[in-house]
Design a protein around this motif. Structure first.
Motif, PDB file in Angstrom:
ATOM      1  N   ASP A  12      10.607  12.237  49.772  1.00  0.00           N
ATOM      2  CA  ASP A  12      11.531  11.306  49.118  1.00  0.00           C
ATOM      3  C   ASP A  12      11.096  11.124  47.659  1.00  0.00           C
ATOM      4  O   ASP A  12      10.020  10.577  47.392  1.00  0.00           O
ATOM      5  CB  ASP A  12      11.487   9.961  49.853  1.00  0.00           C
ATOM      6  N   PRO A  13      11.908  11.581  46.691  1.00  0.00           N
ATOM      7  CA  PRO A  13      11.495  11.506  45.280  1.00  0.00           C
ATOM      8  C   PRO A  13      11.199  10.086  44.813  1.00  0.00           C
ATOM      9  O   PRO A  13      10.242   9.861  44.066  1.00  0.00           O
ATOM     10  CB  PRO A  13      12.698  12.098  44.527  1.00  0.00           C
ATOM     11  N   GLN A  14      12.018   9.123  45.259  1.00  0.00           N
ATOM     12  CA  GLN A  14      11.802   7.750  44.821  1.00  0.00           C
ATOM     13  C   GLN A  14      10.484   7.200  45.346  1.00  0.00           C
ATOM     14  O   GLN A  14       9.753   6.504  44.636  1.00  0.00           O
ATOM     15  CB  GLN A  14      12.961   6.865  45.278  1.00  0.00           C
ATOM     16  N   ALA A  15      10.173   7.517  46.608  1.00  0.00           N
ATOM     17  CA  ALA A  15       8.914   7.040  47.195  1.00  0.00           C
ATOM     18  C   ALA A  15       7.716   7.665  46.483  1.00  0.00           C
ATOM     19  O   ALA A  15       6.719   6.987  46.209  1.00  0.00           O
ATOM     20  CB  ALA A  15       8.879   7.365  48.688  1.00  0.00           C
ATOM     21  N   VAL A  16       7.795   8.949  46.185  1.00  0.00           N
ATOM     22  CA  VAL A  16       6.699   9.633  45.499  1.00  0.00           C
ATOM     23  C   VAL A  16       6.511   9.082  44.092  1.00  0.00           C
ATOM     24  O   VAL A  16       5.387   8.819  43.653  1.00  0.00           O
ATOM     25  CB  VAL A  16       6.955  11.155  45.458  1.00  0.00           C
ATOM     26  N   GLU A  17       7.612   8.901  43.382  1.00  0.00           N
ATOM     27  CA  GLU A  17       7.521   8.387  42.022  1.00  0.00           C
ATOM     28  C   GLU A  17       6.921   6.982  41.996  1.00  0.00           C
ATOM     29  O   GLU A  17       6.067   6.656  41.166  1.00  0.00           O
ATOM     30  CB  GLU A  17       8.912   8.381  41.373  1.00  0.00           C
ATOM     31  N   LYS A  18       7.363   6.135  42.930  1.00  0.00           N
ATOM     32  CA  LYS A  18       6.842   4.768  43.000  1.00  0.00           C
ATOM     33  C   LYS A  18       5.353   4.778  43.323  1.00  0.00           C
ATOM     34  O   LYS A  18       4.562   4.016  42.746  1.00  0.00           O
ATOM     35  CB  LYS A  18       7.610   3.972  44.045  1.00  0.00           C
ATOM     36  N   LEU A  19       4.969   5.655  44.267  1.00  0.00           N
ATOM     37  CA  LEU A  19       3.564   5.726  44.661  1.00  0.00           C
ATOM     38  C   LEU A  19       2.693   6.204  43.507  1.00  0.00           C
ATOM     39  O   LEU A  19       1.640   5.609  43.226  1.00  0.00           O
ATOM     40  CB  LEU A  19       3.403   6.663  45.853  1.00  0.00           C
ATOM     41  N   LEU A  20       3.105   7.256  42.830  1.00  0.00           N
ATOM     42  CA  LEU A  20       2.309   7.781  41.725  1.00  0.00           C
ATOM     43  C   LEU A  20       2.154   6.748  40.614  1.00  0.00           C
ATOM     44  O   LEU A  20       1.103   6.659  39.986  1.00  0.00           O
ATOM     45  CB  LEU A  20       2.958   9.059  41.178  1.00  0.00           C
ATOM     46  N   GLY A  21       3.217   5.980  40.386  1.00  0.00           N
ATOM     47  CA  GLY A  21       3.144   4.958  39.360  1.00  0.00           C
ATOM     48  C   GLY A  21       2.081   3.917  39.648  1.00  0.00           C
ATOM     49  O   GLY A  21       1.484   3.342  38.726  1.00  0.00           O
ATOM     50  N   ARG A  22       1.829   3.663  40.937  1.00  0.00           N
ATOM     51  CA  ARG A  22       0.847   2.641  41.315  1.00  0.00           C
ATOM     52  C   ARG A  22      -0.534   3.223  41.578  1.00  0.00           C
ATOM     53  O   ARG A  22      -1.541   2.555  41.386  1.00  0.00           O
ATOM     54  CB  ARG A  22       1.334   1.894  42.556  1.00  0.00           C
ATOM     55  N   ILE A  23      -0.569   4.455  42.029  1.00  0.00           N
ATOM     56  CA  ILE A  23      -1.853   5.016  42.431  1.00  0.00           C
ATOM     57  C   ILE A  23      -2.661   5.525  41.244  1.00  0.00           C
ATOM     58  O   ILE A  23      -3.889   5.663  41.326  1.00  0.00           O
ATOM     59  CB  ILE A  23      -1.630   6.158  43.457  1.00  0.00           C
ATOM     60  N   ASN A  24      -1.997   5.807  40.141  1.00  0.00           N
ATOM     61  CA  ASN A  24      -2.717   6.319  38.976  1.00  0.00           C
ATOM     62  C   ASN A  24      -3.819   5.375  38.516  1.00  0.00           C
ATOM     63  O   ASN A  24      -4.883   5.812  38.069  1.00  0.00           O
ATOM     64  CB  ASN A  24      -1.746   6.576  37.815  1.00  0.00           C
ATOM     65  N   SER A  25      -3.579   4.084  38.647  1.00  0.00           N
ATOM     66  CA  SER A  25      -4.581   3.105  38.213  1.00  0.00           C
ATOM     67  C   SER A  25      -5.782   3.051  39.149  1.00  0.00           C
ATOM     68  O   SER A  25      -6.814   2.466  38.808  1.00  0.00           O
ATOM     69  CB  SER A  25      -3.953   1.710  38.102  1.00  0.00           C
ATOM     70  N   LEU A  26      -5.650   3.653  40.335  1.00  0.00           N
ATOM     71  CA  LEU A  26      -6.747   3.639  41.307  1.00  0.00           C
ATOM     72  C   LEU A  26      -7.656   4.850  41.173  1.00  0.00           C
ATOM     73  O   LEU A  26      -8.758   4.866  41.733  1.00  0.00           O
ATOM     74  CB  LEU A  26      -6.194   3.605  42.731  1.00  0.00           C
ATOM     75  N   LEU A  27      -7.192   5.868  40.467  1.00  0.00           N
ATOM     76  CA  LEU A  27      -7.956   7.109  40.377  1.00  0.00           C
ATOM     77  C   LEU A  27      -9.183   6.930  39.504  1.00  0.00           C
ATOM     78  O   LEU A  27      -9.144   6.282  38.463  1.00  0.00           O
ATOM     79  CB  LEU A  27      -7.080   8.230  39.818  1.00  0.00           C
ATOM     80  N   CYS A  50       3.112   6.227  53.064  1.00  0.00           N
ATOM     81  CA  CYS A  50       2.728   7.521  52.492  1.00  0.00           C
ATOM     82  C   CYS A  50       1.238   7.769  52.698  1.00  0.00           C
ATOM     83  O   CYS A  50       0.458   6.841  52.912  1.00  0.00           O
ATOM     84  CB  CYS A  50       3.029   7.571  50.985  1.00  0.00           C
ATOM     85  N   ILE A  51       0.872   9.026  52.618  1.00  0.00           N
ATOM     86  CA  ILE A  51      -0.534   9.416  52.601  1.00  0.00           C
ATOM     87  C   ILE A  51      -0.746  10.277  51.370  1.00  0.00           C
ATOM     88  O   ILE A  51      -0.045  11.274  51.170  1.00  0.00           O
ATOM     89  CB  ILE A  51      -0.940  10.204  53.856  1.00  0.00           C
ATOM     90  N   ALA A  52      -1.704   9.885  50.537  1.00  0.00           N
ATOM     91  CA  ALA A  52      -2.035  10.653  49.341  1.00  0.00           C
ATOM     92  C   ALA A  52      -3.424  11.268  49.517  1.00  0.00           C
ATOM     93  O   ALA A  52      -4.374  10.581  49.903  1.00  0.00           O
ATOM     94  CB  ALA A  52      -2.009   9.757  48.105  1.00  0.00           C
ATOM     95  N   LEU A  53      -3.522  12.559  49.253  1.00  0.00           N
ATOM     96  CA  LEU A  53      -4.796  13.250  49.310  1.00  0.00           C
ATOM     97  C   LEU A  53      -5.251  13.549  47.888  1.00  0.00           C
ATOM     98  O   LEU A  53      -4.499  14.103  47.096  1.00  0.00           O
ATOM     99  CB  LEU A  53      -4.675  14.564  50.090  1.00  0.00           C
ATOM    100  N   THR A  54      -6.461  13.155  47.565  1.00  0.00           N
ATOM    101  CA  THR A  54      -7.026  13.503  46.269  1.00  0.00           C
ATOM    102  C   THR A  54      -8.217  14.431  46.498  1.00  0.00           C
ATOM    103  O   THR A  54      -8.587  14.716  47.639  1.00  0.00           O
ATOM    104  CB  THR A  54      -7.487  12.259  45.480  1.00  0.00           C
ATOM    105  N   ASN A  55      -8.806  14.889  45.424  1.00  0.00           N
ATOM    106  CA  ASN A  55      -9.972  15.746  45.559  1.00  0.00           C
ATOM    107  C   ASN A  55     -11.212  14.976  45.990  1.00  0.00           C
ATOM    108  O   ASN A  55     -12.247  15.579  46.280  1.00  0.00           O
ATOM    109  CB  ASN A  55     -10.251  16.474  44.239  1.00  0.00           C
ATOM    110  N   ARG A  56     -11.098  13.616  46.095  1.00  0.00           N
ATOM    111  CA  ARG A  56     -12.248  12.820  46.478  1.00  0.00           C
ATOM    112  C   ARG A  56     -12.027  11.948  47.708  1.00  0.00           C
ATOM    113  O   ARG A  56     -12.987  11.524  48.344  1.00  0.00           O
ATOM    114  CB  ARG A  56     -12.674  11.923  45.308  1.00  0.00           C
TER     115      ARG A  56
END
Length: 208
Positions: A12-27, A50-56
């Motif tokens: 879902d593009p809207q869900a991904v966009e919303k998530l990225l907007g909030r998760i960037n501050s957590l990286l 959602c589930i986000a996978l990062t390199n860490r």
């Protein structure tokens, strides 16, 4: 951040966009998002999890108050013991368990997204198993001062000896129950096999 790279499995593009907007501050520094899976319930899929996978780490993201806020539960890959998926008729459930026995899950994931989550997690798990094993060896070496082999050599040998030679452990100690605890730790951390543990346990108990 390129949004399109996270939409290859019809997320879902809207869900991904919303998530990225909030998760960037957590990286953290040098941390990057590698994949995002988005829940898709058959009815009323408003504010999907959602589930986000990062390199860490792996991050479980759950919207609250109709999407106005979001809860994040994150786990470092080094602490993740096992991930698996269960496929159903209308989607898959992705489940995770940590080394401290915490669990988390998200259901109603599209099957192709859940499979990519699983594949990514398996590849990371293989690397993290080696990291945890090295840390366990270091810890056990440091705490093995009172347990010796033939009253001279520390109980812990080099990792290469476990991997290549699998030599039997000849352990002598004034306190056989302390030795058993050490052996149990070796078994639980995958350093010796259950068969090796049972054989050495029986040998020690026979001397009690």
């Amino acid at each position: 951040m390129n949004l399109k790279k996270f939409l290859n499995e019809e997320q879902d593009p809207q869900a991904v966009e919303k998530l990225l907007g909030r998760i960037n501050s957590l990286l953290t520094s040098q941390e990057t998002v590698e994949y995002i899976a988005v829940q898709k319930k058959p009815i009323l899929n408003f504010s999907p999890e959602c589930i986000a996978l990062t390199n860490r780490r792996i991050i479980f993201c759950r919207p609250r108050t109709f999407g106005l806020s979001m809860d994040f539960q994150d786990y470092r890959w080094v602490d993740v013991l096992d991930c698996h998926i269960k496929e159903g008729i209308v989607g898959s459930t992705f489940m995770m368990k940590t080394t401290k026995n915490f669990t988390n899950m998200v259901d109603y994931l599209p099957k192709n997204q859940a499979r990519i989550l699983y594949q990514f997690a398996q590849e990371v798990e293989e690397r993290m198993h080696g990291v945890r094993r090295e840390k366990s060896l270091e810890t056990l070496r440091a705490s093995a001062g009172g347990v010796t082999v033939n009253n001279a050599t520390p109980i812990i040998t080099q990792p290469q000896q476990f991997q290549q030679e699998k030599k039997p452990l000849l352990i002598e100690s004034e306190d056989p129950f302390a030795v058993l605890q050490k052996l149990k730790g070796l078994k639980e951390n995958g350093i010796i096999s259950p068969e090796e543990f049972e054989a050495k346990k029986n040998e020690i108990l026979s001397r009690v």
